[in-house]
Design a protein around this motif. Structure first.
Motif, PDB file in Angstrom:
ATOM      1  N   ILE A   8       0.837  -1.206   0.000  1.00 31.64           N
ATOM      2  CA  ILE A   8       0.000   0.000   0.000  1.00 31.64           C
ATOM      3  C   ILE A   8       0.871   1.256   0.000  1.00 31.64           C
ATOM      4  N   TYR A   9       0.357   2.269  -0.667  1.00 32.76           N
ATOM      5  CA  TYR A   9       1.013   3.572  -0.784  1.00 32.76           C
ATOM      6  C   TYR A   9       2.396   3.496  -1.435  1.00 32.76           C
ATOM      7  N   TYR A  16      -1.406  10.328  -4.952  1.00 32.50           N
ATOM      8  CA  TYR A  16      -2.071  10.571  -3.663  1.00 32.50           C
ATOM      9  C   TYR A  16      -2.657  11.990  -3.565  1.00 32.50           C
ATOM     10  N   ASP A  17      -1.882  12.980  -4.007  1.00 33.94           N
ATOM     11  CA  ASP A  17      -2.376  14.358  -3.867  1.00 33.94           C
ATOM     12  C   ASP A  17      -3.568  14.620  -4.799  1.00 33.94           C
ATOM     13  N   THR A  18      -3.642  13.870  -5.897  1.00 32.74           N
ATOM     14  CA  THR A  18      -4.829  13.971  -6.763  1.00 32.74           C
ATOM     15  C   THR A  18      -6.029  13.350  -6.066  1.00 32.74           C
ATOM     16  N   LEU A  19      -5.788  12.175  -5.469  1.00 35.84           N
ATOM     17  CA  LEU A  19      -6.842  11.462  -4.728  1.00 35.84           C
ATOM     18  C   LEU A  19      -7.413  12.350  -3.626  1.00 35.84           C
ATOM     19  N   MET A  20      -6.536  13.141  -3.003  1.00 35.02           N
ATOM     20  CA  MET A  20      -6.930  13.990  -1.867  1.00 35.02           C
ATOM     21  C   MET A  20      -7.225  15.423  -2.310  1.00 35.02           C
ATOM     22  N   LEU A  49       3.008  11.370  12.716  1.00 35.11           N
ATOM     23  CA  LEU A  49       3.121   9.959  12.322  1.00 35.11           C
ATOM     24  C   LEU A  49       2.182   9.728  11.146  1.00 35.11           C
ATOM     25  N   ALA A  50       2.576   8.849  10.226  1.00 36.52           N
ATOM     26  CA  ALA A  50       1.750   8.542   9.042  1.00 36.52           C
ATOM     27  C   ALA A  50       1.401   9.825   8.282  1.00 36.52           C
ATOM     28  N   CYS A  51       2.438  10.585   7.958  1.00 37.91           N
ATOM     29  CA  CYS A  51       2.241  11.934   7.374  1.00 37.91           C
ATOM     30  C   CYS A  51       1.853  11.911   5.907  1.00 37.91           C
ATOM     31  N   GLY A  52       1.898  10.723   5.267  1.00 34.51           N
ATOM     32  CA  GLY A  52       1.572  10.668   3.844  1.00 34.51           C
ATOM     33  C   GLY A  52       2.527  11.525   3.032  1.00 34.51           C
ATOM     34  N   THR A  53       1.987  12.329   2.125  1.00 25.78           N
ATOM     35  CA  THR A  53       2.833  13.183   1.282  1.00 25.78           C
ATOM     36  C   THR A  53       3.089  14.549   1.917  1.00 25.78           C
ATOM     37  N   ASP A  72       6.456   8.507   7.871  1.00 19.93           N
ATOM     38  CA  ASP A  72       5.429   7.631   7.283  1.00 19.93           C
ATOM     39  C   ASP A  72       6.061   6.277   6.989  1.00 19.93           C
ATOM     40  N   LEU A  73       5.240   5.244   7.044  1.00 19.96           N
ATOM     41  CA  LEU A  73       5.723   3.891   6.741  1.00 19.96           C
ATOM     42  C   LEU A  73       6.266   3.775   5.318  1.00 19.96           C
ATOM     43  N   SER A  74       5.611   4.479   4.383  1.00 18.28           N
ATOM     44  CA  SER A  74       5.920   4.290   2.966  1.00 18.28           C
ATOM     45  C   SER A  74       7.040   5.224   2.482  1.00 18.28           C
ATOM     46  N   PRO A  75       8.192   4.678   2.089  1.00 17.66           N
ATOM     47  CA  PRO A  75       9.256   5.534   1.550  1.00 17.66           C
ATOM     48  C   PRO A  75       8.797   6.292   0.303  1.00 17.66           C
ATOM     49  N   SER A  76       7.870   5.717  -0.461  1.00 12.37           N
ATOM     50  CA  SER A  76       7.401   6.411  -1.682  1.00 12.37           C
ATOM     51  C   SER A  76       6.621   7.673  -1.316  1.00 12.37           C
ATOM     52  N   MET A  77       5.813   7.591  -0.258  1.00  9.92           N
ATOM     53  CA  MET A  77       5.065   8.776   0.181  1.00  9.92           C
ATOM     54  C   MET A  77       6.036   9.823   0.724  1.00  9.92           C
TER      55      MET A  77
END
Ligand SMILES: C[S@@+](CC[C@H](N)C(=O)[O-])C[C@H]1O[C@@H](n2cnc3c(N)ncnc32)[C@H](O)[C@@H]1O
Length: 260
Positions: A8-9, A16-20, A49-53, A72-77
């Motif tokens: 995920i993510y 993500y920023d389009t989704l949001m 924590l879990a800051c997303g983009t 955030d958990l996701s290095p891509s985010m």
């Protein structure tokens, strides 16, 4: 083409920023700022924590002289967040970290996490662990602010989230959404196409399956009771109004004991 299943993510990060796109992070930052200023005498060192983009951290950094660390958990985010920080010349420090495995020595005045990030914890024991981990890195009197979405939110949102489409240049997505009311599990499945920039043809298709557990207010209060926190407030939505069992999103404010 059979979609390649991704963590995920990862494939969702560039979208993500389009989704949001409809989310007002500036107002959300105002709300978090108001909570911190209401319940803490001098918040300076802040951890997300879990800051997303990174949209909320970057907005918050504009408001006050906070020192903000965002993870955030996701290095891509986190990569997307770092790109935005560079663009806005922000000094928010972004790095990857699992909030169930916090490895920081520093302590904070306030820790916050928003937008259903805690709902990714599907077991109550994981939520308790998350609360306890955060407690260890709060200064005495420090605040933990987190929101969670309730079964009501899933029931209200599942139909409009289902079959939602979006695109951001090189990528586009289709979301399927369903809610298992008995298990209180909300499934969001994203099919993400990567397009060739010249021809517009699909060159890759990815799939991410997100599962989140909706918690009722009562369930969350029972978990919080098992931790050393002092419960300061529970807010309904984005106002400083007390939440109740009808709230779709609850923002909890917990305080670390002043004497440890
Ligand atoms: C719905 S997004 C919210 C992101 C951001 N807070 C926002 O408001 O846009 C959920 C985020 O939680 C992160 N996440 C999920 N599980 C996590 C974990 N165990 N530790 C840290 N981050 C996590 C995901 O990588 C994702 O960026």
């Amino acid at each position: 083409m059979n979609p390649e299943r991704k963590e995920i993510y990862t494939s969702l990060a560039p979208l993500y920023d389009t989704l949001m796109g409809d989310v007002d992070y500036e107002s959300w930052a105002d709300f978090i700022d108001e909570i911190m200023q209401t319940h803490h005498f001098d918040p300076i060192e802040i951890l997300e924590l879990a800051c997303g983009t990174g949209s909320l951290a970057l907005s918050l950094a504009e408001l006050e002289c906070y020192t903000i660390t965002a993870t955030d958990l996701s290095p891509s985010m986190v990569d997307v967040a770092r790109g935005k920080a560079a663009e806005f010349e922000s000094d928010v420090n972004f790095f990857p970290m699992n909030y169930l495995n916090i490895n920081l020595q520093k302590k904070f005045d306030c820790i916050y996490t928003v937008f259903d990030s805690v709902n990714y914890l599907k077991k109550k024991s994981e939520v308790k662990l998350f609360l306890e981990n955060s407690y260890k890195i709060l200064k005495p009197g420090g605040l933990l602010i987190f929101d969670f979405s309730t079964p009501k939110n899933s029931l209200q949102s599942v139909d409009y989230l289902n079959n939602e489409e979006g695109d951001a240049g090189r990528f586009r997505y289709l979301r399927s959404s369903r809610y298992d009311a008995k298990e209180k599990i909300h499934y969001n499945e994203f099919e993400i196409d990567e397009l060739d920039e010249q021809t517009g043809k699909v060159i890759n298709t990815f799939r991410e399956v997100h599962t989140q557990r909706a918690y009722s207010l009562n369930e969350m209060l029972l978990i919080v009771e098992q931790t050393p926190y002092h419960q300061v407030a529970k807010y309904d939505g984005f106002d400083l109004i007390d939440a109740d069992e009808n709230s779709a999103r609850v923002t909890m404010v917990l305080k670390c004991q002043t004497q440890q």
